[in-house]
Write an enzyme that holds these catalytic residues in place. Structure first.
Site, PDB file in Angstrom:
ATOM      1  N   GLY A 130      -1.429  13.376  -8.943  1.00 25.88           N
ATOM      2  CA  GLY A 130      -2.350  13.675 -10.042  1.00 25.88           C
ATOM      3  C   GLY A 130      -3.118  14.973  -9.916  1.00 25.88           C
ATOM      4  O   GLY A 130      -4.240  15.087 -10.420  1.00 25.88           O
ATOM      5  N   MET A 164       7.067  10.246 -13.773  1.00 24.13           N
ATOM      6  CA  MET A 164       8.450  10.320 -13.300  1.00 24.13           C
ATOM      7  C   MET A 164       9.327   9.232 -13.922  1.00 24.13           C
ATOM      8  O   MET A 164      10.012   8.487 -13.215  1.00 24.13           O
ATOM      9  CB  MET A 164       8.485  10.229 -11.778  1.00 24.13           C
ATOM     10  CG  MET A 164       7.652  11.303 -11.090  1.00 24.13           C
ATOM     11  SD  MET A 164       8.151  12.973 -11.540  1.00 24.13           S
ATOM     12  CE  MET A 164       9.623  13.128 -10.554  1.00 24.13           C
ATOM     13  N   ILE A 170      12.193   8.668 -17.195  1.00 26.67           N
ATOM     14  CA  ILE A 170      12.934   9.210 -18.334  1.00 26.67           C
ATOM     15  C   ILE A 170      12.557   8.374 -19.546  1.00 26.67           C
ATOM     16  O   ILE A 170      12.639   7.138 -19.498  1.00 26.67           O
ATOM     17  CB  ILE A 170      14.453   9.159 -18.058  1.00 26.67           C
ATOM     18  CG1 ILE A 170      14.782  10.113 -16.910  1.00 26.67           C
ATOM     19  CG2 ILE A 170      15.238   9.493 -19.318  1.00 26.67           C
ATOM     20  CD1 ILE A 170      16.217  10.032 -16.427  1.00 26.67           C
ATOM     21  N   LEU A 171      12.104   9.041 -20.591  1.00 28.52           N
ATOM     22  CA  LEU A 171      11.591   8.331 -21.765  1.00 28.52           C
ATOM     23  C   LEU A 171      12.661   8.242 -22.847  1.00 28.52           C
ATOM     24  O   LEU A 171      13.456   9.167 -23.032  1.00 28.52           O
ATOM     25  CB  LEU A 171      10.361   9.055 -22.300  1.00 28.52           C
ATOM     26  CG  LEU A 171       9.161   9.018 -21.342  1.00 28.52           C
ATOM     27  CD1 LEU A 171       8.111  10.057 -21.737  1.00 28.52           C
ATOM     28  CD2 LEU A 171       8.548   7.628 -21.289  1.00 28.52           C
ATOM     29  N   ASN A 180       4.688  18.047 -21.664  1.00 31.13           N
ATOM     30  CA  ASN A 180       5.090  17.853 -20.266  1.00 31.13           C
ATOM     31  C   ASN A 180       4.981  19.199 -19.550  1.00 31.13           C
ATOM     32  O   ASN A 180       5.040  20.266 -20.173  1.00 31.13           O
ATOM     33  CB  ASN A 180       6.536  17.351 -20.195  1.00 31.13           C
ATOM     34  CG  ASN A 180       6.959  17.005 -18.781  1.00 31.13           C
ATOM     35  OD1 ASN A 180       6.186  16.432 -18.005  1.00 31.13           O
ATOM     36  ND2 ASN A 180       8.178  17.352 -18.417  1.00 31.13           N
ATOM     37  N   HIS A 229       6.881  21.218 -16.341  1.00 33.58           N
ATOM     38  CA  HIS A 229       8.082  21.133 -15.512  1.00 33.58           C
ATOM     39  C   HIS A 229       8.111  22.347 -14.580  1.00 33.58           C
ATOM     40  O   HIS A 229       7.965  23.488 -15.038  1.00 33.58           O
ATOM     41  CB  HIS A 229       9.332  21.106 -16.385  1.00 33.58           C
ATOM     42  CG  HIS A 229      10.575  20.973 -15.577  1.00 33.58           C
ATOM     43  ND1 HIS A 229      10.949  19.768 -15.004  1.00 33.58           N
ATOM     44  CD2 HIS A 229      11.505  21.877 -15.204  1.00 33.58           C
ATOM     45  CE1 HIS A 229      12.061  19.950 -14.312  1.00 33.58           C
ATOM     46  NE2 HIS A 229      12.425  21.217 -14.423  1.00 33.58           N
ATOM     47  N   GLU A 242      15.650  15.339 -25.286  1.00 35.66           N
ATOM     48  CA  GLU A 242      16.463  15.925 -24.228  1.00 35.66           C
ATOM     49  C   GLU A 242      15.617  16.096 -22.971  1.00 35.66           C
ATOM     50  O   GLU A 242      14.532  16.700 -23.036  1.00 35.66           O
ATOM     51  CB  GLU A 242      16.964  17.294 -24.707  1.00 35.66           C
ATOM     52  CG  GLU A 242      18.086  17.848 -23.885  1.00 35.66           C
ATOM     53  CD  GLU A 242      18.442  19.266 -24.357  1.00 35.66           C
ATOM     54  OE1 GLU A 242      18.991  20.013 -23.551  1.00 35.66           O
ATOM     55  OE2 GLU A 242      18.137  19.596 -25.521  1.00 35.66           O
ATOM     56  N   GLU A 253       0.601  25.839 -12.647  1.00 31.18           N
ATOM     57  CA  GLU A 253       0.626  24.660 -13.528  1.00 31.18           C
ATOM     58  C   GLU A 253      -0.786  24.300 -13.956  1.00 31.18           C
ATOM     59  O   GLU A 253      -1.056  23.988 -15.120  1.00 31.18           O
ATOM     60  CB  GLU A 253       1.242  23.443 -12.812  1.00 31.18           C
ATOM     61  CG  GLU A 253       2.661  23.641 -12.378  1.00 31.18           C
ATOM     62  CD  GLU A 253       3.315  22.372 -11.830  1.00 31.18           C
ATOM     63  OE1 GLU A 253       2.870  21.268 -12.158  1.00 31.18           O
ATOM     64  OE2 GLU A 253       4.293  22.511 -11.062  1.00 31.18           O
TER      65      GLU A 253
HETATM   66  C1  GRF Z   1       4.307  18.768 -10.774  1.00 34.91           C
HETATM   67  O1  GRF Z   1       5.018  19.668  -9.976  1.00 34.91           O
HETATM   68  C2  GRF Z   1       4.880  18.777 -12.162  1.00 34.91           C
HETATM   69  O2  GRF Z   1       5.376  20.009 -12.557  1.00 34.91           O
HETATM   70  C3  GRF Z   1       5.989  17.779 -12.053  1.00 34.91           C
HETATM   71  O3  GRF Z   1       5.502  16.776 -11.196  1.00 34.91           O
HETATM   72  C4  GRF Z   1       4.509  17.330 -10.339  1.00 34.91           C
HETATM   73  C5  GRF Z   1       3.274  16.508 -10.518  1.00 34.91           C
HETATM   74  O4  GRF Z   1       2.282  16.836  -9.591  1.00 34.91           O
HETATM   75  N1  GRF Z   1       6.366  17.305 -13.375  1.00 34.91           N
HETATM   76  P1  GRF Z   1       0.846  16.158  -9.707  1.00 34.91           P
HETATM   77  O5  GRF Z   1       1.039  14.650  -9.624  1.00 34.91           O
HETATM   78  O6  GRF Z   1       0.225  16.588 -11.004  1.00 34.91           O
HETATM   79  O7  GRF Z   1       0.093  16.675  -8.523  1.00 34.91           O
END
Ligand code: GRF
Length: 221
Positions: A17, A95, A97-98, A112, A114, A148, A179
């Site tokens: 998180g 984590m 797949i929806l 999302n 990625h 997708e 991110e």
């Molecule tokens: C991140 O690298 C994100 O890009 C991917 O999963 C990871 C989540 O990290 N989808 P966190 O749980 O937010 O620390």
């Protein structure tokens, strides 16, 4: 969303998180005008649930192991999210797949993050794949979620250089810092009405954006 009331977010997590924390911090600093109504995890042991509780945010767990099909899980998840009457749904390391059961009701309101420069490297192990390919840059993409996997229209990307001696972990550490910047920024754009998913693609301030999203380096700040 009505004027004067902060927009409502649901944040969906499966793990530590850190992106959730970035949203909590962006709201506290005023960079993101919103409130997190609920944090939902499919994993009862997700460390991010403790971050939410520490911040006074309600949490729910919908364990995918309790459902025999993806669709049944997605229906329960959608019902829970809908019960919170949120404006925007944030997948933050969620984590699963929806299926259309979850994705369709939230079209245009489901984001999302990625850890690659999409369309490169959808799926898992993105940093390892970038290193194995000899890429000189890596990065992260925030995108609208469509059916997708990791293939919905990008909103914004941030690039980092691949350094000599990088491992998947050192690269991941550099990317995740980006991110934490661009994900709340994209949410703020959407919530303040600057960003839309239209039939013709993603528009920011009424203009179509590039197919790989806005380059964060080009953003005024
Ligand atoms: C991140 O690298 C994100 O890009 C991917 O999963 C990871 C989540 O990290 N989808 P966190 O749980 O937010 O620390």
């Amino acid at each position: 969303m009505s004027a004067g009331t902060p927009a409502r977010l649901a944040i969906l997590i499966s793990g530590r998180g850190s992106n959730l924390q970035a949203f909590i911090d962006a709201i506290a600093s005023g960079a993101l005008e919103a409130q997190i109504s609920v944090v939902i995890s499919n994993n009862p042991d997700a460390a991010g649930l403790q971050r939410a509780t520490a911040a006074g945010i309600p949490t729910r767990c919908i364990n995918h192991r309790d459902y025999t099909t993806r669709e049944a899980f997605d229906a329960a998840l959608a019902a829970e999210v809908q019960s919170w009457e949120v404006d925007l749904v944030i997948l933050a390391g969620f984590m699963r797949i929806l299926t259309p059961v979850f994705v369709q009701p939230f079209r245009g309101r489901l984001l999302n993050v990625h850890p690659s420069l999409l369309p490169k490297y959808p799926g898992l192990n993105t940093h390892q794949r970038a290193l194995e390919a000899g890429d000189r840059e890596a990065g992260v993409t925030v995108h609208f979620v469509t059916l997708e996997l990791d293939g919905g229209p990008p909103i914004i990307q941030s690039r980092v250089a691949v350094m000599p001696g990088d491992t998947p972990q050192t690269l991941a550490d550099r990317v995740i810092a980006r991110e934490h910047i661009i994900y709340p920024l994209a949410a703020q754009w959407l919530l303040c009405g600057r960003l839309q998913l239209t039939d013709k693609g993603v528009c920011l301030d009424g203009q179509a954006i590039p197919a790989t999203g806005i380059d964060y380096q080009q953003v005024d700040r």
